[in-house]
Design a protein around this motif. Structure first.
Motif, PDB file in Angstrom:
ATOM      1  N   VAL A 141     -11.691 -23.270  27.050  1.00 17.03           N
ATOM      2  CA  VAL A 141     -11.907 -21.900  27.536  1.00 17.03           C
ATOM      3  C   VAL A 141     -10.872 -21.560  28.604  1.00 17.03           C
ATOM      4  CG1 VAL A 141     -13.538 -20.414  28.757  1.00 17.03           C
ATOM      5  CG2 VAL A 141     -14.336 -21.851  26.900  1.00 17.03           C
ATOM      6  N   GLY A 142     -10.519 -22.525  29.451  1.00 15.67           N
ATOM      7  CA  GLY A 142      -9.507 -22.281  30.476  1.00 15.67           C
ATOM      8  C   GLY A 142      -8.142 -21.977  29.897  1.00 15.67           C
ATOM      9  N   ILE A 143      -7.750 -22.738  28.900  1.00  8.78           N
ATOM     10  CA  ILE A 143      -6.434 -22.520  28.279  1.00  8.78           C
ATOM     11  C   ILE A 143      -6.407 -21.193  27.530  1.00  8.78           C
ATOM     12  CG2 ILE A 143      -4.859 -23.377  26.497  1.00  8.78           C
ATOM     13  CD1 ILE A 143      -5.726 -26.235  27.416  1.00  8.78           C
ATOM     14  N   ILE A 144      -7.471 -20.900  26.803  1.00  9.34           N
ATOM     15  CA  ILE A 144      -7.519 -19.621  26.080  1.00  9.34           C
ATOM     16  C   ILE A 144      -7.587 -18.461  27.076  1.00  9.34           C
ATOM     17  CG2 ILE A 144      -8.834 -18.207  24.467  1.00  9.34           C
ATOM     18  CD1 ILE A 144      -9.743 -20.827  23.133  1.00  9.34           C
ATOM     19  N   GLY A 145      -8.354 -18.619  28.161  1.00  7.87           N
ATOM     20  CA  GLY A 145      -8.420 -17.582  29.185  1.00  7.87           C
ATOM     21  C   GLY A 145      -7.076 -17.349  29.842  1.00  7.87           C
ATOM     22  N   SER A 146      -6.325 -18.414  30.030  1.00  5.24           N
ATOM     23  CA  SER A 146      -4.981 -18.291  30.585  1.00  5.24           C
ATOM     24  C   SER A 146      -4.071 -17.490  29.666  1.00  5.24           C
ATOM     25  CB  SER A 146      -4.393 -19.688  30.807  1.00  5.24           C
ATOM     26  OG  SER A 146      -3.037 -19.608  31.145  1.00  5.24           O
ATOM     27  N   SER A 147      -4.102 -17.830  28.391  1.00 10.09           N
ATOM     28  CA  SER A 147      -3.259 -17.079  27.448  1.00 10.09           C
ATOM     29  C   SER A 147      -3.758 -15.649  27.276  1.00 10.09           C
ATOM     30  CB  SER A 147      -3.151 -17.796  26.109  1.00 10.09           C
ATOM     31  OG  SER A 147      -4.395 -18.176  25.646  1.00 10.09           O
ATOM     32  N   CYS A 148      -5.053 -15.433  27.447  1.00 11.32           N
ATOM     33  CA  CYS A 148      -5.607 -14.076  27.373  1.00 11.32           C
ATOM     34  C   CYS A 148      -5.057 -13.226  28.519  1.00 11.32           C
ATOM     35  CB  CYS A 148      -7.123 -14.132  27.414  1.00 11.32           C
ATOM     36  SG  CYS A 148      -7.941 -12.550  27.210  1.00 11.32           S
ATOM     37  N   ALA A 149      -5.039 -13.795  29.719  1.00  8.78           N
ATOM     38  CA  ALA A 149      -4.529 -13.057  30.875  1.00  8.78           C
ATOM     39  C   ALA A 149      -3.036 -12.762  30.725  1.00  8.78           C
ATOM     40  CB  ALA A 149      -4.791 -13.839  32.154  1.00  8.78           C
ATOM     41  N   LEU A 150      -2.283 -13.762  30.286  1.00  6.59           N
ATOM     42  CA  LEU A 150      -0.841 -13.567  30.152  1.00  6.59           C
ATOM     43  C   LEU A 150      -0.503 -12.570  29.045  1.00  6.59           C
ATOM     44  CD1 LEU A 150       0.318 -17.270  30.591  1.00  6.59           C
ATOM     45  CD2 LEU A 150       0.434 -15.412  32.268  1.00  6.59           C
ATOM     46  N   SER A 151      -1.199 -12.649  27.930  1.00  6.53           N
ATOM     47  CA  SER A 151      -0.902 -11.712  26.837  1.00  6.53           C
ATOM     48  C   SER A 151      -1.417 -10.313  27.153  1.00  6.53           C
ATOM     49  CB  SER A 151      -1.484 -12.218  25.520  1.00  6.53           C
ATOM     50  OG  SER A 151      -2.882 -12.327  25.621  1.00  6.53           O
ATOM     51  N   ASP A 152      -2.531 -10.214  27.876  1.00  3.04           N
ATOM     52  CA  ASP A 152      -3.045  -8.901  28.271  1.00  3.04           C
ATOM     53  C   ASP A 152      -2.092  -8.213  29.233  1.00  3.04           C
ATOM     54  OD1 ASP A 152      -4.777  -6.717  28.500  1.00  3.04           O
ATOM     55  OD2 ASP A 152      -5.931  -7.665  30.098  1.00  3.04           O
ATOM     56  N   ALA A 153      -1.415  -8.982  30.066  1.00  2.63           N
ATOM     57  CA  ALA A 153      -0.435  -8.398  30.981  1.00  2.63           C
ATOM     58  C   ALA A 153       0.745  -7.804  30.207  1.00  2.63           C
ATOM     59  CB  ALA A 153       0.061  -9.448  31.971  1.00  2.63           C
ATOM     60  N   GLN A 154       1.068  -8.395  29.063  1.00  2.15           N
ATOM     61  CA  GLN A 154       2.172  -7.902  28.244  1.00  2.15           C
ATOM     62  C   GLN A 154       1.753  -6.775  27.310  1.00  2.15           C
ATOM     63  OE1 GLN A 154       5.442  -8.846  28.297  1.00  2.15           O
ATOM     64  NE2 GLN A 154       4.917 -10.082  30.085  1.00  2.15           N
ATOM     65  N   ASN A 155       0.575  -6.946  26.681  1.00  4.51           N
ATOM     66  CA  ASN A 155       0.126  -5.995  25.669  1.00  4.51           C
ATOM     67  C   ASN A 155      -1.398  -5.906  25.735  1.00  4.51           C
ATOM     68  OD1 ASN A 155      -0.459  -4.520  23.394  1.00  4.51           O
ATOM     69  ND2 ASN A 155       0.662  -5.847  21.966  1.00  4.51           N
ATOM     70  N   SER A 156      -1.916  -4.788  26.233  1.00 10.04           N
ATOM     71  CA  SER A 156      -3.359  -4.672  26.470  1.00 10.04           C
ATOM     72  C   SER A 156      -4.180  -4.641  25.186  1.00 10.04           C
ATOM     73  CB  SER A 156      -3.662  -3.435  27.312  1.00 10.04           C
ATOM     74  OG  SER A 156      -3.275  -2.263  26.620  1.00 10.04           O
ATOM     75  N   THR A 157      -3.577  -4.428  24.028  1.00 12.91           N
ATOM     76  CA  THR A 157      -4.339  -4.412  22.773  1.00 12.91           C
ATOM     77  C   THR A 157      -4.746  -5.818  22.337  1.00 12.91           C
ATOM     78  OG1 THR A 157      -2.348  -4.498  21.405  1.00 12.91           O
ATOM     79  CG2 THR A 157      -3.168  -2.304  22.004  1.00 12.91           C
ATOM     80  N   LEU A 158      -4.159  -6.834  22.923  1.00 14.53           N
ATOM     81  CA  LEU A 158      -4.462  -8.219  22.530  1.00 14.53           C
ATOM     82  C   LEU A 158      -5.710  -8.778  23.219  1.00 14.53           C
ATOM     83  CD1 LEU A 158      -0.868  -9.725  22.565  1.00 14.53           C
ATOM     84  CD2 LEU A 158      -2.230  -9.089  20.578  1.00 14.53           C
ATOM     85  N   PHE A 159      -6.206  -8.096  24.249  1.00 14.25           N
ATOM     86  CA  PHE A 159      -7.303  -8.647  25.054  1.00 14.25           C
ATOM     87  C   PHE A 159      -8.537  -8.966  24.218  1.00 14.25           C
ATOM     88  CE2 PHE A 159     -11.168  -7.968  27.591  1.00 14.25           C
ATOM     89  CZ  PHE A 159     -11.026  -9.015  28.475  1.00 14.25           C
TER      90      PHE A 159
END
Length: 177
Positions: A123-141
């Protein structure tokens, strides 16, 4: 003839209450370790990505909450395992049924603890990638959040298996003379 220094002899001579206590401690301790590790991974990425896109801070806290749920799973199972402990007379502490109950609680604690350790990391690793990808493209959240939910379900599977294992913990009654 069994050698007195063999592992099997040592395991039979350790009190089943000791095994039970260790299992309960592992259940809660390792689950909290997994939650803390997941929060560390998610939180550091979330803070770093929030510098570029401050809008992600509040909605990505859900990843931290998922990590915290892993610790709660461990606490719940530790409470369940604690209720399985029963006092038995000294004459039956080392009977097969007592040993089986102690080992069942021990195994349940190990299963839950390590399942939640891995779940917290996942969950931590996926949450990390969620935050990083959301910063780039909000549709990925939302898309990545669904993956995170499936990762969090791994901890629930560990809890279910632990509860099933703890059902084997039945302590013997006093022997009638």
């Amino acid at each position: 003839m069994v050698d007195s220094s063999s592992w099997s002899r040592a395991l039979v001579q350790i009190s089943p209450y000791t095994f039970s206590a260790i299992g309960i401690a592992i259940s809660i301790g390792v689950s909290v370790l997994g939650a803390a590790w997941g929060i560390y991974i998610t939180g550091s990425s979330l803070i770093g990505a929030a510098i570029k896109a401050p809008r992600i801070t509040s909605k990505n806290l859900i990843s931290v909450i998922f990590c915290e749920a892993v610790a709660i799973y461990g606490v719940i199972v530790a409470i369940i395992l604690q209720t399985k402990l029963e006092s038995v007379p000294a004459s039956v502490v080392y009977d097969a049924e007592s040993l089986r109950a102690g080992y069942a609680i021990f195994a349940s604690g190990i299963i839950v603890g390590f399942a939640n350790l891995v779940c917290g990391l996942c969950v931590g690793i996926i949450g990390s990638s969620c935050a990083l990808s959301d910063a780039q493209n909000s549709t990925l959240f939302v898309k990545i959040l669904v993956i995170e939910i499936f990762g969090s379900a791994l901890g629930l599977f560990g809890v279910i298996v632990g509860i099933i294992m703890s059902a084997q913990a039945t302590w013997p009654a006093a022997k009638s003379s």
